[in-house]
Scaffold this motif. Sequence first.
Motif, short mmCIF file in Angstrom:
data_model
loop_
_atom_site.label_atom_id
_atom_site.label_comp_id
_atom_site.label_asym_id
_atom_site.label_seq_id
_atom_site.Cartn_x
_atom_site.Cartn_y
_atom_site.Cartn_z
N ILE A 175 1.26 -0.77 5.09
CA ILE A 175 0.52 -0.69 6.34
C ILE A 175 1.29 0.14 7.35
O ILE A 175 2.22 -0.33 8.01
N GLY A 176 0.95 1.41 7.45
CA GLY A 176 1.56 2.31 8.41
C GLY A 176 0.47 2.91 9.27
O GLY A 176 -0.49 2.22 9.64
N THR A 177 0.59 4.19 9.59
CA THR A 177 -0.48 4.87 10.33
C THR A 177 -1.79 4.73 9.57
O THR A 177 -2.85 4.48 10.15
N GLY A 178 -1.73 4.87 8.25
CA GLY A 178 -2.86 4.60 7.37
C GLY A 178 -2.53 3.41 6.50
O GLY A 178 -1.66 2.59 6.82
N VAL A 179 -3.22 3.30 5.38
CA VAL A 179 -2.95 2.24 4.40
C VAL A 179 -2.72 2.90 3.04
O VAL A 179 -3.62 3.56 2.50
N GLY A 180 -1.53 2.75 2.51
CA GLY A 180 -1.22 3.23 1.17
C GLY A 180 -1.15 2.07 0.22
O GLY A 180 -1.29 0.91 0.61
N GLY A 181 -0.92 2.35 -1.05
CA GLY A 181 -0.83 1.25 -1.99
C GLY A 181 -0.45 1.70 -3.37
O GLY A 181 -0.41 2.90 -3.68
N ALA A 182 -0.14 0.74 -4.19
CA ALA A 182 0.19 1.00 -5.59
C ALA A 182 -0.15 -0.25 -6.39
O ALA A 182 -0.16 -1.37 -5.87
N ILE A 183 -0.40 -0.04 -7.68
CA ILE A 183 -0.76 -1.12 -8.59
C ILE A 183 0.17 -1.07 -9.79
O ILE A 183 0.36 0.00 -10.38
N VAL A 184 0.74 -2.21 -10.14
CA VAL A 184 1.49 -2.34 -11.39
C VAL A 184 0.75 -3.38 -12.22
O VAL A 184 0.52 -4.50 -11.78
N SER A 185 0.37 -2.99 -13.44
CA SER A 185 -0.37 -3.88 -14.33
C SER A 185 0.32 -3.92 -15.69
O SER A 185 0.51 -2.87 -16.31
N GLY A 186 0.70 -5.10 -16.13
CA GLY A 186 1.38 -5.22 -17.41
C GLY A 186 2.67 -4.43 -17.46
O GLY A 186 2.96 -3.79 -18.47
N ASP A 187 3.42 -4.47 -16.36
CA ASP A 187 4.71 -3.76 -16.24
C ASP A 187 4.57 -2.25 -16.23
O ASP A 187 5.56 -1.53 -16.39
N GLY B 257 -1.99 0.58 10.95
CA GLY B 257 -1.35 0.56 12.26
C GLY B 257 -2.24 1.18 13.31
O GLY B 257 -2.29 0.71 14.46
N ARG B 258 -2.97 2.22 12.95
CA ARG B 258 -3.91 2.85 13.88
C ARG B 258 -5.02 1.87 14.25
O ARG B 258 -5.43 1.79 15.42
N ALA B 259 -5.47 1.10 13.27
CA ALA B 259 -6.51 0.11 13.55
C ALA B 259 -5.98 -0.99 14.47
O ALA B 259 -6.70 -1.47 15.36
N LEU B 260 -4.73 -1.39 14.27
CA LEU B 260 -4.13 -2.41 15.12
C LEU B 260 -4.12 -1.97 16.58
O LEU B 260 -4.44 -2.75 17.49
N LEU B 261 -3.80 -0.70 16.81
CA LEU B 261 -3.80 -0.18 18.18
C LEU B 261 -5.21 -0.15 18.76
O LEU B 261 -5.41 -0.46 19.95
N GLY C 269 5.44 -0.40 8.43
CA GLY C 269 5.95 -0.82 9.74
C GLY C 269 5.33 -2.09 10.27
O GLY C 269 6.01 -2.94 10.85
N VAL C 270 4.02 -2.27 10.07
CA VAL C 270 3.34 -3.45 10.59
C VAL C 270 3.84 -4.72 9.90
O VAL C 270 3.80 -5.81 10.47
N ALA C 271 4.34 -4.59 8.67
CA ALA C 271 4.81 -5.75 7.92
C ALA C 271 6.04 -6.39 8.53
O ALA C 271 6.42 -7.51 8.14
N GLN C 272 6.66 -5.74 9.50
CA GLN C 272 7.80 -6.34 10.19
C GLN C 272 7.42 -7.63 10.91
O GLN C 272 8.29 -8.43 11.26
N ALA C 273 6.13 -7.82 11.11
CA ALA C 273 5.65 -9.07 11.74
C ALA C 273 5.83 -10.27 10.82
O ALA C 273 5.71 -11.42 11.25
N GLY C 274 6.11 -10.05 9.53
CA GLY C 274 6.42 -11.13 8.60
C GLY C 274 5.30 -12.13 8.44
O GLY C 274 4.13 -11.78 8.24
N ASP C 275 5.63 -13.42 8.54
CA ASP C 275 4.66 -14.48 8.31
C ASP C 275 3.52 -14.47 9.33
O ASP C 275 2.43 -14.99 9.04
N LYS C 276 3.75 -13.88 10.50
CA LYS C 276 2.67 -13.79 11.47
C LYS C 276 1.54 -12.89 10.97
O LYS C 276 0.39 -13.04 11.40
N LEU C 277 1.86 -11.97 10.08
CA LEU C 277 0.84 -11.16 9.44
C LEU C 277 0.37 -11.79 8.14
O LEU C 277 -0.83 -11.78 7.84
N LEU C 278 1.29 -12.35 7.37
CA LEU C 278 0.91 -12.92 6.08
C LEU C 278 -0.04 -14.10 6.23
O LEU C 278 -0.94 -14.30 5.40
N GLU C 279 0.12 -14.92 7.27
CA GLU C 279 -0.73 -16.10 7.43
C GLU C 279 -2.21 -15.75 7.52
O GLU C 279 -3.03 -16.30 6.76
#
Length: 315
Positions: free
Chosen positions: A130-142, A181-185, A259-269
Amino acid sequence: MRAIGIDIGGTKIAGAVVDEFGHIVKHDRRPTSASEPQVIEDTVVEMVQHLSQGEEISAVGVAAAGFIDAAQSIVYYAPNISWRNEPFREKLEKRLGIPIVVENDANAAGWAEFRFGAGRLVSDMVILTIGTGVGGAIVSGDRLFRGGFGAGAELGHLRLVPGGLPCGCGAHGCIEQYGSGRALLRIANELADAGGIGQALASVRSRNGVLTGLDVSELVEIDDPGALAALRTLGSSLGQACASLAAVLDPQLFVIGGGVAQAGDKLLEPIRLAFLDSLPARGYHPEPEFAIAQLVNDAGVVGAADLARHYAETI
């Protein structure tokens, strides 16, 4: 055997020598221009030559934003660099005489988190960055999921709201427009306009002329109700997206980075709550864990180096 990881950004290139345990033993960082592909190529070559001095290097992994072919060779398209069908691996191998792997930057960072971070104890993992946009990756079966053409796992462009906000990709309603992050703003500014719990947000905006991500983060840290409401709205969108991903991929773990993940559990909850509310067959469907990414700024170079090392072992 050590490998070199290179992470190409829009304004800088980071590089590092990485050992088989994911430890950085030597690093370098240089500015560059995204509009000059030849300068980028020259800079990568110079960095590899510099980092290789006194080292036995098995391979080089290069991470960059964009669509990379399934052979990890050609950059079909890079949004921040003037690359179109760029045969980057071939060019680098001719100049360096060493095995080269080219990988999407989100995939490289996700692989690093899987191998050496929060995902090292599971076989199936999804990471959302979760940054300016949203990136991601998938790991399946190692294994890192790339798709048939190499352009898979563009998780930020999963459609969350049919007919929703327009996205830079040309579609509407992508998760990037609601979980970044852009959406959060945008959400924070809407709360500031509304008054009430948004008073502190409005006050900061009035004082500084604009709300920044740092402003919202600082208010989240002191539990400002407006900033927390904005974060909960963001987390709810991400949780809904995770529920859709879980129905298809069935990961053991969701990792939230950026960057947004620095909020920790306040975001995870709020992510967890929205996930459970949206999970198909709740109560019968196994529930994955949620965690904050452990590797931050170094994930791209570490993941690129490790993928390159694995590639070198197969040739």
